[in-house]
Design an enzyme around this catalytic site. Structure first.
Site, short mmCIF file in Angstrom:
data_model
loop_
_atom_site.label_atom_id
_atom_site.label_comp_id
_atom_site.label_asym_id
_atom_site.label_seq_id
_atom_site.Cartn_x
_atom_site.Cartn_y
_atom_site.Cartn_z
CB CYS A 122 5.14 3.48 9.67
SG CYS A 122 4.85 1.99 8.70
CB ALA A 144 -0.95 0.00 1.20
CB THR A 145 4.14 2.17 1.50
OG1 THR A 145 3.74 1.97 2.87
CG2 THR A 145 5.09 3.35 1.43
CG ASN A 198 -2.53 3.36 10.66
OD1 ASN A 198 -3.08 4.41 10.32
ND2 ASN A 198 -1.36 3.35 11.26
CD GLN A 201 -4.36 -1.45 9.27
OE1 GLN A 201 -4.91 -2.42 9.81
NE2 GLN A 201 -3.06 -1.23 9.38
CB SER A 225 -0.60 -4.18 2.17
OG SER A 225 0.14 -3.04 1.80
CG HIS A 251 1.72 -6.99 5.19
ND1 HIS A 251 1.82 -6.62 6.51
CD2 HIS A 251 1.79 -5.85 4.47
CE1 HIS A 251 1.95 -5.31 6.58
NE2 HIS A 251 1.94 -4.81 5.36
CB THR A 285 10.79 -9.27 -12.84
OG1 THR A 285 11.76 -9.05 -13.86
CG2 THR A 285 10.30 -10.71 -12.92
#
Length: 393
Positions: A339, A83-84, A166, A194, A214, A216, A252
């Protein structure tokens, strides 16, 4: 020699209540990725032989699976590292493209309580001559749409409001925000990392032009995410090199991670309703148990318009550093974003909490593996630590 998990883990692992920072990769996701690391190792851009063609077909199938979970077209989905990166492409790429078309940088709007992955790109754009307005949330963490309406000017190009915070987990009224932006001809971006996989999700219904996510955050692999980009929007690439992903994200493609992302998205959709009910019940049990032991406990964020797996609390009258140090070996949690660089939560301070209160706060976030036993042990551990700190004081 590479470190082993055994070398870095404590003998008894703490109760895991930091699932908003990241989540463990689901075993089905690991299994789905396995053959793409070694047996099917082709580059999806190399389409002159079977290995490359197989990889390309797998990527396309995964793209369609993820798009189906998101209620968007496969053509709208651009794979990123997370997402960043998606936030940076949307914010920097679109703002610069519009500024080039109009001949000058314009006005951008967001919220003080946004993630640094939005605030930092906006600060970069400010250095490039763009005007930035950061709106303050209400005391419950939600945006008052009237504040947004009043902030939009003739040269406003872009608004960025995350769907679910978040830190405090509040869910913003994004469809209402989108309607305002649409009426004023302003592009809307939202970081939904989130939210996706944890609440019912319909990208079309949300009404945003850009969405960042994201894998993860929903038991998928780290290092893969996506940007949903509405057709017709002008975006300047941030890097150049191979033309992949519509020229916006060259390089790639990581086939195993993309396959894992698709599997995680499907798993999240398959049990969303039942998992949400279970997690919400456990979250409420955690809050009630802590509140019973500590009546002065403060809840951060709206009580109901929030993610089912989030609980953010302030424990007044204790030292934040001592609180977190005492809990470290017992409960894996945080005082804010992963973060945050060790600083007190800017989100909590935006709600009106003092620096001391922000430091003495806990973000407790539950996950698939969280059990009733985990919640009971967490209640006992936190209440015991707080009791000891207050009596020592």
């Amino acid at each position: 020699m590479l470190p082993s998990p055994e070398a870095v883990l404590t003998p008894s692992a703490p109760i895991a209540l930091d699932h908003q920072a990241t989540t463990p990769c689901h075993e089905d996701v690991v299994t789905a990725m396995e053959p793409w690391w070694s047996e099917q190792w082709g580059n999806p851009s190399s389409r002159q032989h079977r290995l490359g063609l197989t990889a390309a077909a797998a990527v396309q199938m995964a793209r369609e699976q993820i798009s189906d979970c998101l209620s968007c077209s496969a053509e709208q989905l651009i794979f990123t590292s997370g997402a960043t990166e998606a936030n940076n492409i949307a914010l920097l790429g679109h703002a610069r493209a519009i500024a080039r078309e109009r001949g000058q940088p314009g006005h951008l709007i967001s919220m003080v309580s946004e993630h640094h992955a939005v605030l930092d790109p906006l600060r970069q754009l400010q250095r490039e001559g763009f005007r930035i307005t950061l709106l303050s949330p209400e005391p419950d963490g939600l945006l008052d749409p009237k504040k947004l309406e009043a902030a939009i000017t003739e040269d406003t190009q872009l608004v960025s409001v995350m769907l679910a915070n978040n830190e405090i987990g509040v869910i913003q009224p994004l469809p209402e925000v989108a309607a305002i932006c649409r009426d004023r001809g302003v592009t809307l971006h939202s970081d939904v990392a989130q939210a996706f996989g944890h609440i019912p999700f319909d990208s079309k219904g949300l009404g945003a032009d850009f969405l960042s996510l994201s894998a993860h955050k929903l038991n998928g692999p780290k290092g893969i995410g996506a940007l949903i980009c509405n057709p017709g929007l002008t975006v300047e690439p941030l890097q150049w090199g191979g033309g992949q992903e519509r020229g916006l994200r060259p390089g790639t493609l990581p086939v195993p991670l993309i396959i894992g992302f698709a599997k995680a998205a499907e798993l999240a959709r398959s049990d969303l309703a039942s998992r949400r009910r279970r997690i919400e019940r456990l979250r409420n049990r955690l809050w009630e148990g802590l509140k019973q032991g500590q009546p002065s406990l403060l809840l951060n964020g709206h009580a109901t318009a929030r993610l089912p797996h989030n609980l953010n609390i302030t424990i007044a009258g204790v030292s934040g550093s001592k609180l977190h140090r005492a809990l470290r070996s017992q409960v894996a949690c945080s005082s804010g974003s992963a973060c945050s660089r060790g600083e007190p939560s800017h989100v909590l301070m935006a709600l009106g909490r003092s620096r001391q209160e922000a430091e003495a706060s806990l973000r407790l976030s539950l996950g698939r593996s969280t059990s009733d036993g985990d919640i009971d042990r967490a209640i006992q551990a936190i209440n015991k630590v707080v009791h000891q700190l207050r009596h020592k004081a």
